[in-house]
Design an enzyme around this catalytic site. Structure first.
Site, PDB file in Angstrom:
ATOM      1  N   MET A 168     -18.417  47.994  29.545  1.00 32.67           N
ATOM      2  CA  MET A 168     -19.465  47.844  28.547  1.00 32.67           C
ATOM      3  C   MET A 168     -19.076  48.310  27.166  1.00 32.67           C
ATOM      4  O   MET A 168     -19.680  47.886  26.184  1.00 32.67           O
ATOM      5  CB  MET A 168     -20.725  48.603  28.998  1.00 32.67           C
ATOM      6  CG  MET A 168     -21.421  47.998  30.192  1.00 32.67           C
ATOM      7  SD  MET A 168     -23.104  48.603  30.329  1.00 32.67           S
ATOM      8  CE  MET A 168     -23.845  47.915  28.851  1.00 32.67           C
ATOM      9  N   GLY A 169     -18.082  49.192  27.067  1.00 30.91           N
ATOM     10  CA  GLY A 169     -17.770  49.722  25.754  1.00 30.91           C
ATOM     11  C   GLY A 169     -16.354  50.243  25.635  1.00 30.91           C
ATOM     12  O   GLY A 169     -15.634  50.379  26.626  1.00 30.91           O
ATOM     13  N   ASP A 186     -21.884  54.922  39.900  1.00 31.24           N
ATOM     14  CA  ASP A 186     -20.519  54.413  39.732  1.00 31.24           C
ATOM     15  C   ASP A 186     -19.523  55.560  39.788  1.00 31.24           C
ATOM     16  O   ASP A 186     -18.594  55.631  38.978  1.00 31.24           O
ATOM     17  CB  ASP A 186     -20.386  53.645  38.421  1.00 31.24           C
ATOM     18  CG  ASP A 186     -19.073  52.847  38.344  1.00 31.24           C
ATOM     19  OD1 ASP A 186     -18.530  52.510  39.411  1.00 31.24           O
ATOM     20  OD2 ASP A 186     -18.616  52.575  37.231  1.00 31.24           O
TER      21      ASP A 186
END
Length: 301
Positions: free
Chosen positions: A52-53, A165
């Site tokens: 995501m980043g 996660d």
């Protein structure tokens, strides 16, 4: 083209790692941000890139404090759910306030849609790097790491936060000066098992990272409904319920912690395969193997 953030060599889009130093390759746009300002923070170096980043090391331009800055990938910034999930990561980590969870100090939205949050800068190594380079972890070291992870998860679960996660790459180890006397058996003379006491040189202080897909059970304006049947996490470290795409609670994190302990003791997770879907099927249908199967020399009972 992909770029190595260390040696700046460019590679075709199909490559994932630098052939010279094994660094994870990044996008041109990630490199273009180096030297720029995000809020009050200057981005100096790329530390890593996730789903995501991208994470940068940086510095507060006024107080000169070193920080880590995570910037949401631009392709996600236009999607409301991706932005909300990114902000949940910032809020989840900052709300727990536990020494074994990375401290989030700032986050925000910029005018061009850029989303970022600022974390304490950690000078350490990931558990993934340790296992990759050194193999199985010594028992007392593995138990120390697992114990700190458990304390961090207990604090998170009390706040209604599930990580979802957990994996060695999300466990950062910071070296601290030795604090204990360790006793071992010396076998020099072959006649007696003499006990030797030694001062440990250092020990691992754990920081739990990346609540990027954390599910916050306490609802507020940032919480979106979890899509039933969607699979979130890393297959090798997922519980059977997570692999089936079921709604999970804190027990999924505890299961993942058990897999990480297995990984530390044996040097590999319980299930591995070429395709992610194969690993998911193993998690769902196969009973976990005994660690003795993969590391009989460790004398695990």
């Amino acid at each position: 083209m992909k770029v190595c953030p260390k040696c700046f060599t460019r590679f075709p889009d199909g490559e994932r790692f630098c052939l010279h130093d094994s660094s994870v390759l990044v996008e041109e746009e990630d490199m273009a941000r180096l030297g720029t300002l995000v809020g009050n923070y200057r981005l100096d170096r790329i530390l890593g890139r996730g789903g995501m980043g991208t994470v940068y090391s940086g510095e507060h331009v006024y107080i000169k404090k070193p920080v880590a800055v995570k910037v949401l990938h631009p392709q996600f910034a236009r999607y409301t759910e991706a932005v909300n999930r990114f902000l949940r990561e910032a809020r989840a980590a900052s709300s727990i306030n536990h020494p074994n969870i990375v401290d989030v100090t700032d986050f925000g939205l910029l005018g061009d849609g850029l989303v970022y949050f600022v974390m304490e800068y950690l000078d350490g190594k990931s558990l993934e790097d340790i296992i990759e380079r050194e193999g199985a972890v010594e028992l007392h070291r593995a138990l120390n790491i697992a114990n700190q992870m458990a304390l961090a998860l207990e604090a998170a679960h009390k706040m209604g936060v599930i990580h979802r996660d957990l994996k060695p790459d999300n466990v950062m180890l910071l070296a601290r000066p030795g604090r204990r006397d360790l006793v071992r058996i010396a076998h020099e003379d072959h006649l007696s098992d003499a006990m030797v006491t030694e001062r440990e040189e250092s020990w691992d202080f754990v920081k739990l990272l990346d609540f990027g897909i954390a599910k916050v059970l306490i609802p507020d304006e940032l919480t979106a409904e979890t899509v039933q049947g969607a699979v979130f996490g890393t297959p090798e470290y997922m519980s059977p319920e997570s692999a089936r795409g079921e709604d999970v609670d804190h027990r999924a994190d505890i299961y993942s912690l058990g897999i990480i302990l297995f990984d530390m003791l044996t040097g590999r997770p319980p299930f591995e395969a070429q395709a992610a879907n194969e690993v998911l099927q193993m998690q769902i249908h196969r009973p976990p193997p005994s660690p003795r199967e993969f590391a009989p020399h460790r004398e695990i009972t």
